[in-house]
Every structure is written in structure tokens, then in C-alpha cells.
Motif scaffolding. Sequence first.
Motif, PDB file in Angstrom:
ATOM      1  N   CYS A  81      71.219  52.359  46.649  1.00 10.95           N
ATOM      2  CA  CYS A  81      69.851  51.918  46.395  1.00 10.95           C
ATOM      3  C   CYS A  81      69.332  52.484  45.080  1.00 10.95           C
ATOM      4  O   CYS A  81      69.846  53.478  44.560  1.00 10.95           O
ATOM      5  CB  CYS A  81      68.924  52.362  47.525  1.00 10.95           C
ATOM      6  SG  CYS A  81      69.429  51.806  49.165  1.00 10.95           S
ATOM      7  N   TYR A  82      68.277  51.853  44.573  1.00 10.22           N
ATOM      8  CA  TYR A  82      67.689  52.260  43.299  1.00 10.22           C
ATOM      9  C   TYR A  82      66.168  52.191  43.363  1.00 10.22           C
ATOM     10  O   TYR A  82      65.587  51.266  43.947  1.00 10.22           O
ATOM     11  CB  TYR A  82      68.181  51.354  42.167  1.00 10.22           C
ATOM     12  CG  TYR A  82      67.347  51.463  40.900  1.00 10.22           C
ATOM     13  CD1 TYR A  82      67.478  52.562  40.057  1.00 10.22           C
ATOM     14  CD2 TYR A  82      66.421  50.470  40.575  1.00 10.22           C
ATOM     15  CE1 TYR A  82      66.700  52.670  38.907  1.00 10.22           C
ATOM     16  CE2 TYR A  82      65.636  50.573  39.422  1.00 10.22           C
ATOM     17  CZ  TYR A  82      65.778  51.674  38.592  1.00 10.22           C
ATOM     18  OH  TYR A  82      65.010  51.793  37.467  1.00 10.22           O
ATOM     19  N   TYR A  83      65.544  53.174  42.694  1.00 12.80           N
ATOM     20  CA  TYR A  83      64.094  53.152  42.501  1.00 12.80           C
ATOM     21  C   TYR A  83      63.774  53.766  41.144  1.00 12.80           C
ATOM     22  O   TYR A  83      64.294  54.824  40.789  1.00 12.80           O
ATOM     23  CB  TYR A  83      63.364  53.933  43.595  1.00 12.80           C
ATOM     24  CG  TYR A  83      61.896  54.146  43.310  1.00 12.80           C
ATOM     25  CD1 TYR A  83      61.020  53.072  43.241  1.00 12.80           C
ATOM     26  CD2 TYR A  83      61.378  55.431  43.089  1.00 12.80           C
ATOM     27  CE1 TYR A  83      59.667  53.254  42.969  1.00 12.80           C
ATOM     28  CE2 TYR A  83      60.034  55.633  42.828  1.00 12.80           C
ATOM     29  CZ  TYR A  83      59.175  54.535  42.762  1.00 12.80           C
ATOM     30  OH  TYR A  83      57.835  54.728  42.491  1.00 12.80           O
ATOM     31  N   ASP A 133      68.292  57.960  55.432  1.00 13.75           N
ATOM     32  CA  ASP A 133      69.112  57.070  54.606  1.00 13.75           C
ATOM     33  C   ASP A 133      68.446  56.862  53.260  1.00 13.75           C
ATOM     34  O   ASP A 133      67.250  57.135  53.069  1.00 13.75           O
ATOM     35  CB  ASP A 133      69.319  55.733  55.313  1.00 13.75           C
ATOM     36  CG  ASP A 133      68.030  54.931  55.440  1.00 13.75           C
ATOM     37  OD1 ASP A 133      67.691  54.193  54.490  1.00 13.75           O
ATOM     38  OD2 ASP A 133      67.353  55.061  56.478  1.00 13.75           O
ATOM     39  N   GLY A 134      69.230  56.379  52.287  1.00 11.36           N
ATOM     40  CA  GLY A 134      68.757  56.281  50.925  1.00 11.36           C
ATOM     41  C   GLY A 134      67.556  55.389  50.733  1.00 11.36           C
ATOM     42  O   GLY A 134      66.618  55.730  50.007  1.00 11.36           O
ATOM     43  N   LEU A 135      67.543  54.209  51.363  1.00 12.25           N
ATOM     44  CA  LEU A 135      66.430  53.287  51.182  1.00 12.25           C
ATOM     45  C   LEU A 135      65.141  53.879  51.750  1.00 12.25           C
ATOM     46  O   LEU A 135      64.079  53.802  51.115  1.00 12.25           O
ATOM     47  CB  LEU A 135      66.731  51.940  51.830  1.00 12.25           C
ATOM     48  CG  LEU A 135      65.674  50.862  51.621  1.00 12.25           C
ATOM     49  CD1 LEU A 135      65.471  50.572  50.131  1.00 12.25           C
ATOM     50  CD2 LEU A 135      66.058  49.573  52.359  1.00 12.25           C
ATOM     51  N   LEU A 172      71.203  47.779  46.326  1.00 17.21           N
ATOM     52  CA  LEU A 172      72.003  47.185  45.262  1.00 17.21           C
ATOM     53  C   LEU A 172      73.148  46.359  45.832  1.00 17.21           C
ATOM     54  O   LEU A 172      73.800  46.772  46.796  1.00 17.21           O
ATOM     55  CB  LEU A 172      72.566  48.272  44.348  1.00 17.21           C
ATOM     56  CG  LEU A 172      71.542  49.108  43.580  1.00 17.21           C
ATOM     57  CD1 LEU A 172      72.264  50.156  42.736  1.00 17.21           C
ATOM     58  CD2 LEU A 172      70.654  48.232  42.712  1.00 17.21           C
ATOM     59  N   ASP A 173      73.386  45.219  45.210  1.00 18.68           N
ATOM     60  CA  ASP A 173      74.549  44.410  45.550  1.00 18.68           C
ATOM     61  C   ASP A 173      75.803  45.072  44.976  1.00 18.68           C
ATOM     62  O   ASP A 173      75.728  45.869  44.039  1.00 18.68           O
ATOM     63  CB  ASP A 173      74.405  43.011  44.959  1.00 18.68           C
ATOM     64  CG  ASP A 173      73.281  42.218  45.588  1.00 18.68           C
ATOM     65  OD1 ASP A 173      73.030  42.401  46.797  1.00 18.68           O
ATOM     66  OD2 ASP A 173      72.638  41.427  44.863  1.00 18.68           O
ATOM     67  N   LEU A 229      66.112  56.917  40.121  1.00 16.78           N
ATOM     68  CA  LEU A 229      66.854  57.628  41.155  1.00 16.78           C
ATOM     69  C   LEU A 229      67.785  56.660  41.885  1.00 16.78           C
ATOM     70  O   LEU A 229      67.349  55.611  42.369  1.00 16.78           O
ATOM     71  CB  LEU A 229      65.887  58.272  42.154  1.00 16.78           C
ATOM     72  CG  LEU A 229      66.485  59.168  43.230  1.00 16.78           C
ATOM     73  CD1 LEU A 229      67.268  60.331  42.624  1.00 16.78           C
ATOM     74  CD2 LEU A 229      65.380  59.709  44.152  1.00 16.78           C
ATOM     75  N   LEU A 230      69.057  57.033  41.918  1.00 19.86           N
ATOM     76  CA  LEU A 230      70.070  56.300  42.672  1.00 19.86           C
ATOM     77  C   LEU A 230      70.422  57.079  43.922  1.00 19.86           C
ATOM     78  O   LEU A 230      70.571  58.307  43.870  1.00 19.86           O
ATOM     79  CB  LEU A 230      71.333  56.116  41.842  1.00 19.86           C
ATOM     80  CG  LEU A 230      71.240  55.278  40.573  1.00 19.86           C
ATOM     81  CD1 LEU A 230      72.490  55.481  39.714  1.00 19.86           C
ATOM     82  CD2 LEU A 230      71.069  53.801  40.916  1.00 19.86           C
ATOM     83  N   THR A 231      70.568  56.395  45.040  1.00 22.40           N
ATOM     84  CA  THR A 231      71.068  57.022  46.262  1.00 22.40           C
ATOM     85  C   THR A 231      72.234  56.207  46.799  1.00 22.40           C
ATOM     86  O   THR A 231      72.296  54.986  46.598  1.00 22.40           O
ATOM     87  CB  THR A 231      69.983  57.113  47.359  1.00 22.40           C
ATOM     88  OG1 THR A 231      69.574  55.782  47.728  1.00 22.40           O
ATOM     89  CG2 THR A 231      68.786  57.911  46.875  1.00 22.40           C
TER      90      THR A 231
END
Length: 273
Positions: free
Chosen positions: A132-134, A99-101, A145-146, A119-121
Motif C-alpha cells: 500500500c501507499y500513502y 495491516d498496512g492499509l 498497489l497493483d 510511506l509504503l507498507t
Amino acid sequence: MCIIFFHFNPNSSSAYRLILAANRDEFYSRPSKPAEFWTNNCNILSGLDMEKGKEGGTWLGMSKKGKCAALTNYLQSSSNMEGLGRGFLVPNFLTQDIDGLSYLKKISLQGHLYNGFNLLTADFSTKGDMMCYYGNKSHEEPRVLDPGIYGLCNSLLETPWKKLVHGKKLFTETIQKNCSLSPKNLTEELLNVMTNEEIQLPAADIEEQGQDFIRPILKEFSALFIRTPIYGTRTSTIILVDAEGHVTFTERCLLEPGTSQWKLSSYQFDLEM
């Protein structure tokens, strides 16, 4: 360099779960392939970098299994030539069963080995949508992300560069007025946003971050759509995911620098959930 705007509306039963509009900015001489389903993995759709030694990397892609990822570089005055290839961050996520996180947490352990990136997933599934974002220059952990509307350029997520604020306003107005349109018509409206060439000066924040690297093209770089003799916006991509899991992925690629000749390709498929 790239710029991305997106509206994340998870598990919507009546509206789009994702509306994403992105521009890829690159040197015209850098070879790449337009978006298509991979020959070695027919579930994944993306453009591909064909620069020698970096073949197979990408900046944006999506899979039929409900995974999506997008990358922007973090504007730096100088780069580490020994840094790991950022272009493989997207395909590695799309091809892994993770999963993205969890993926971003894994990447964050090696974040210092790369030049600056964001990077966005996204994961779309019957269990629940997650985005999610990092950013490896943020000194913060990856985060979920909300729901909401976001903008990402070549600084950290939602950094209020004048061009990002301007573009996010145009993007927000467009989807609020046209969210009930068909995918084809909404895509056309969003492509119009992404070709906006209004100069957004002064841009002291961009100049401060990019210094000597960005000063020669600061004026052109301050616009959403960039056009210079050797560098500019080469690709615009619109991704729509509706309530039923139907995806419309549209890409417009520049055929010849210095012209208005574009190739438009559109793919539609249902997520395998």
C-alpha cells in the motif's frame, strides 16, 4: 531524501514476491546506526536514526512476521519545525498488530501534522500479499498497489522526474535480465544500479518543487547516487522476498564521506507465517 524502486509480484509461486532497491540520502553529520535486528525486538531489522530527539526512527525496515515499510520525504522549499517526526512512521507500523492499509488510513487522519512524506507498507502472508501507499501531499486516500514495477523519490509515487524515470529504466532492465539469479548475484547487480551517478539535467520539476532549498545541489541531486561535500547517499539497501518466504536483506553503508569505503552487511531469514 531517498529513492526507491520496487517490483511487487504478490503470491508468486516461482519468482521473487518483492524486489526492492533503495538509497538513503542524508547529511553526513547526522548520526545513525546501520541495519541490524533490534536489541529490544529481535523480529525487526532496520537501520536507526540517532539524531538527538529522533532516536529510534528509521527510513526502511522489515520484520520476520512479514511486515515491511519504507519512507521518503517530500521535497519542500521550507519545513514546519513543529511537525511530528516522520521517522517514527516506519517503526510504529512494524511494531503494531495492524495491516498496512488500516495503518495508512489511521496515519492519513493526522497527515497534516507532518511535513511532506511518502510511506509504503507491505504485508506478506499465507492469506495474500498486500502493498500500500500513502503520500500526505497527494490529497488522496491511502491505496492498495497493483502488482508491478514502481519508482518513488521525493515527490508522489511515480512522479516522472527525469532521475526517477532513468533509475526505473535501469532497475527494470536489471531485474528482467537477472531475475533468475541467486539473491547474492541479483543484489550485486542492483547495487550497481543504485550507484549510478549520471546527471539527469534539466530538472525543472525538481527545482520548481524544492526552490531555494534544492538549487545549490540541483545538479548533484539529479543523479540516483548523490555526492556533495556535506550531503549524499549514505546507504543502499536491497530487499528480496522469494516465493518460499525467504528474505535477503542487504545493506551497504558509507564509512567515510568523500571516499569509496563501504560496509556491506547481509541478513537472511524466513518469514514467520
